[in-house]
Scaffold this motif. Structure first.
Motif: not given
Lengths: 242, 395, 268
Positions: A55-59, A107-111, A186-189, A213-217
């Motif tokens: 899933v990608a969250i955009v805005g 799991g967290f991935v940061f910008q 992942a926040d703005e990876p 892997t379930t992904l939310i970016v």
């Protein structure tokens, strides 16, 4: 503002099959007070993420994307609402429980990668496993396995300062996967990366999802958003589409 | 992993870490020196007092041994009286004075003790024999060197110099029979010893049958207080001084140094603590972003506190051990200064290393290192993760 | 009638007076006018003399008296000589002269003419008898040096931390074109100001501490002696030393910073 409940399945490959939801968010709100002013960052957001979804969250900036991601990752607590991950409501956990839950399930991935500058690539990947009490031998082999998976098996001894931005982000992704989390957030990876390197990361995310892997970016990057199975559009603290 | 992270963090700013350890080392050295000084003087003096096994001393009434020119009269009678008590296993009478040795056109002045060499607690024989014969004399290294004599040589010794008439009261020829080390002698002080009877003969009418001091050995197992009471009942016009009361008198005289030691010790501990606290606080403030990330990854608050406390402990412990070595060196140097007090027995050390006190002091410093890390780490690990990450991103 | 009374008055010698040390007055609860018996326990005076306390004398600021608990009593010379059966003898004479030249001349005359006499300058005696305090003074200086070394290290550490906290600011300035010298100058000036303010505070704390030390030890040893004195030269030394150390610490810390390329300071 009224909340809009969203329960649409993902656009690609999920269909109408009964797939258990890894993430269930219900009527999430998050308010911040700055002196006398109260800011409503989230105004009642609900959605599900089935297992294996991407899933990608955009805005636009300030719409509440990162705030939502922080709530999903149990690093922030909602003002109201619930977040259930793998059947556990994380929104009401005390700090100690939330920390332990994050360690084993998220799991967290940061910008900005946020690797430990004093540790090598391998040690950075080992860090969450060491915290989880995994033995030295096991975490050593898993760290090597993960670094190889992300294409950096030959750079395990290098410090972050000796790696490029793209390489650092790949180490960060390996670190996020070390304890086999239920979801990867992942926040703005690709925010700090050039187009070419960003494309490598996008490809890696795709590979991760194909491997289960379930992904939310959260992203501004159109290419990254397009690579996802579905997009959730947000504006002014609400989901407007997706 | 906390050890790895702590070590990595210390190495990250190597110069800063080294400077902090050095600062703690100097503070630790000062702390150790002050601990040594506060307990060492007393212990050193106590060891000296009991070194020959004499637990009691008799000094002229109202004085301390050799503090004044006062003497105890009727020494022969006093010795008989005291030796009658089977609980007193040894009684040694000592008379202090000054002798003059004309040698090669000049006169060498020296302090002298008249004593009974068979029952004495004033010197340690290093070479030769005790001065048993009436014309026997022993001297310390300075005396022998200044007079240019060797064991077996004869020398003329005089006492009782009258500045008015420029004459001596008594003068005779002695044979140097031994080289000794006077236990209560000051550094570089010339000193000699001869039989008490000889000293009396040479000292004129005024000092016949007198003693500056009696030293008494009490049988093991005998209650000292009862021995003291018995001696007081003999009416010898003297003051009985036990080791404890002598130490109390010394404590009083050296109170300034003990108080200084306590104050400087506390200041040193505080400075060491302040240095580590400042360093850890700044170091943690620089890393709030990293700490928030670790929390986001799932590292518990207690492990973060543990890592930071380990950093503080490492600085304190390494500094403390380095300070231990440095403190022993500076202690020797400071001891050298204070040992040159006029009249102070050479055997007295102001700075005496006593393991228990030293480890206690250094343990305190290590504990302060732990305390230094607790507050900043608790504060940093309690910061809200999301807010902190956002602020770090903005910064 | 009058004649016998006169004779009695003539025969009965007035009681002698003595001056006692203020410590004795406090410890023995004596006041001016009190009668005491003074005895040297000699054959000449086996029972002693009854005397009147004529004066109570303040203790002098003699360091040699500080650690001793002895007390002093002043008598008329002839009275002490007879009481102690000393005869027509004294231990010493004190001689006042008109100037340095007169002192030298007096010493020559006395030493060559007087049999069994040795004349000494008062200041030579003071030096000879003050060895104890020279030792204490050396000890204090040594402690002072150690303290200064510790302070210098502490100062350098703090300056290093302060300067490193602002490394990004310095990097931005350098990238803008501000020279190394300008950056260093700014840091050194800041360090100097800190040192000045710090030393001012330190002098204040030191002065208060000095007052406390004097108050405390005067009470303990019952003496008017000043144990601690803050003089202009000491203040000057403290301020100058602080400035030098502060500037040196600032210089070294800023030198390290400006030698690092700006981009590395940014963490890139």
């Amino acid at each position: 503002m009224t909340s809009i409940e969203s329960a649409k399945p993902g656009a690609k490959g999920i269909g109408l099959r009964e797939v258990p939801s890894v993430v269930e968010a219900r009527r999430l709100t998050r308010d911040y007070s700055f002196g006398k002013e109260l800011v409503h960052a989230l105004c009642g957001v609900s959605f599900d993420v089935p297992a294996g979804d991407y899933v990608a969250i955009v805005g636009p900036s300030g719409c509440g994307k990162s705030t939502l991601l922080n709530l999903l990752g149990a690093i922030d607590r909602p003002t109201s609402g619930s977040v259930v991950i793998n059947g556990t409501d994380v929104a009401r956990m005390i700090d100690r429980e939330a920390t332990s839950f994050r360690l084993r399930n998220i799991g967290f991935v940061f910008q900005r990668f946020y690797l430990m500058p004093t540790l090598s690539a391998r040690e950075n990947v080992e860090l969450p496993m060491a915290e989880a009490g995994i033995s030295k031998t096991d975490r050593l082999s898993r760290a090597k396995e993960l670094l190889t998976y992300v294409g950096l098996g030959h750079r395990e001894r290098h410090r972050p300062s000796e790696l490029s931005g793209g390489e650092q982000q790949r180490v960060a992704i390996a670190r996020a996967l070390s304890n086999r989390p239920a979801i990867l957030l992942a926040d703005e990876p690709t925010g700090e990366l050039d187009a070419r390197t960003g494309a490598e990361i996008i490809a890696l995310f795709g590979q991760l999802n194909r491997d289960g892997t379930t992904l939310i970016v959260v992203t501004h990057d159109e290419e990254l958003a397009s690579a996802a199975n579905r997009k959730i559009h947000m504006r002014d603290g609400l989901i407007v589409d997706g | 992993m906390p050890f790895t992270l702590a070590w990595a963090s210390l190495r990250r700013h190597g110069t800063r870490t080294l400077l902090a350890m050095l600062g703690v080392a100097v503070a630790a050295a000062m702390l150790l020196d002050m601990v040594m000084m506060s307990t060492g003087m007393r212990e050193s003096f106590r060891r000296l007092l009991v070194s020959r096994g004499f637990q009691l001393r008799l000094a002229p009434k109202g004085t301390l041994p050799f503090d004044t020119d006062a003497t105890i009269k009727h020494t022969r009678r006093a010795l008989v009286q005291l030796r009658r008590n089977p609980d007193l296993t040894a009684v040694s009478a000592v008379l202090g004075g000054t002798i003059h040795v004309p040698r090669n056109g000049r006169v060498i002045t020296s302090s002298a003790l008249g004593l009974d060499p068979r029952v004495q607690g004033d010197y340690e024989l290093l070479a030769g024999t005790d001065p048993i014969a009436p014309n026997a004399i022993v001297g310390n290294e300075e005396f022998i060197r200044e007079t240019g004599t060797r064991i077996g040589d004869t020398l003329t010794v005089a006492t009782g110099y009258d500045s008015q008439t420029r004459e001596y009261l008594g003068s005779r020829t002695f044979v140097l029979t031994g080289r000794v080390r006077f236990l209560y002698g000051a550094a570089r002080q010339r000193a000699a010893a001869m039989p008490l009877e000889t000293m009396w003969k040479m000292s004129g009418r005024d000092r016949q049958d007198e003693a500056s001091l009696f030293m008494i050995r009490v049988r093991e197992g005998v209650n000292l207080d009862s021995a003291i009471q018995w001696i007081k009942m003999q009416n010898l016009n003297s003051t009985v001084i036990s080791t404890e009361s002598a130490l109390a008198q010394i404590d009083e005289r050296l109170r300034y140094f003990r108080q200084l030691a306590v104050i400087l010790g506390i200041v040193s501990l505080f400075v060491g603590f302040l240095l580590v606290t400042t360093l850890i606080t700044v170091s943690v403030n620089e890393r709030v972003g990293e700490i928030a990330v670790m929390r986001a990854l799932g590292v518990s608050r207690s492990h973060i506190v543990e890592q930071i406390v380990l950093e503080g402990m490492a600085i304190s412990l390494v500094g403390a051990f380095a300070g231990l070595l440095l403190g022993l060196v500076t202690g020797r140097y400071l001891n050298g200064i204070l040992s040159s007090f006029p009249g102070l027995p050479e055997a007295i050390d102001f700075f005496l290393f006593q393991p228990k006190a030293a480890w206690t002091a250094l343990g305190l410093l290590a504990l302060s290192g732990i305390a230094a890390g607790v507050y900043p780490s608790l504060r940093a690990s309690s910061l809200p993760i999301a807010t902190t990450l956002r602020q770090e991103a903005i910064a | 009638m009058i004649l016998p009374l006169l004779l009695v008055a003539l025969v009965q010698a007035p009681q002698r007076t003595i001056a006692i040390d203020e410590r004795l007055a406090v410890d023995a609860k004596l006041a001016v006018g009190d009668k005491v018996i003074l005895s040297a326990a000699t054959p000449a005076s086996p029972t002693g003399d009854t005397v009147i306390v004529g004066a109570i004398v303040k203790r002098s600021t003699d360091p040699a008296e500080v650690a001793r608990s002895e007390i002093r009593i002043r008598l008329h010379l002839d009275h002490l000589q007879s009481l102690a059966a000393y005869g027509d003898r004294v231990d010493r004479f004190a001689v006042a002269t008109r100037g340095e030249a007169a002192t030298e001349q007096a010493i020559d005359v006395i030493n060559s003419a007087a049999f069994g006499f040795q004349a000494h300058r008062s200041k030579d005696i003071a030096v000879a008898t003050s060895k104890t305090f020279q030792v204490v003074s050396r000890f204090h200086k040594a402690i002072g040096v150690i303290t200064i070394v510790a302070s210098a290290i502490f100062l350098l550490c703090i300056m290093l931390l302060k300067v490193e906290e602002r490394r990004r600011d310095v990097a931005a300035l350098r990238l803008m074109g501000i020279s190394r010298q300008s950056v260093m100058r700014a840091v050194v000036i800041e360090a100097a100001l800190l040192a000045l303010v710090g030393s001012g505070l330190g002098v204040g704390v030191g002065w208060v501490g000095s007052q406390f030390v004097n108050w405390y030890f005067r009470g303990v040893y019952r003496t008017p002696l000043a144990f601690s004195v803050v003089t202009p030269s000491i203040v000057t030394l403290a301020v100058v030393l602080s400035l030098v150390l502060g500037i040196a610490a600032g210089f070294l810390a800023s030198l390290r910073l400006v030698r690092t390329p700006p981009l590395i300071l940014f963490g890139r």
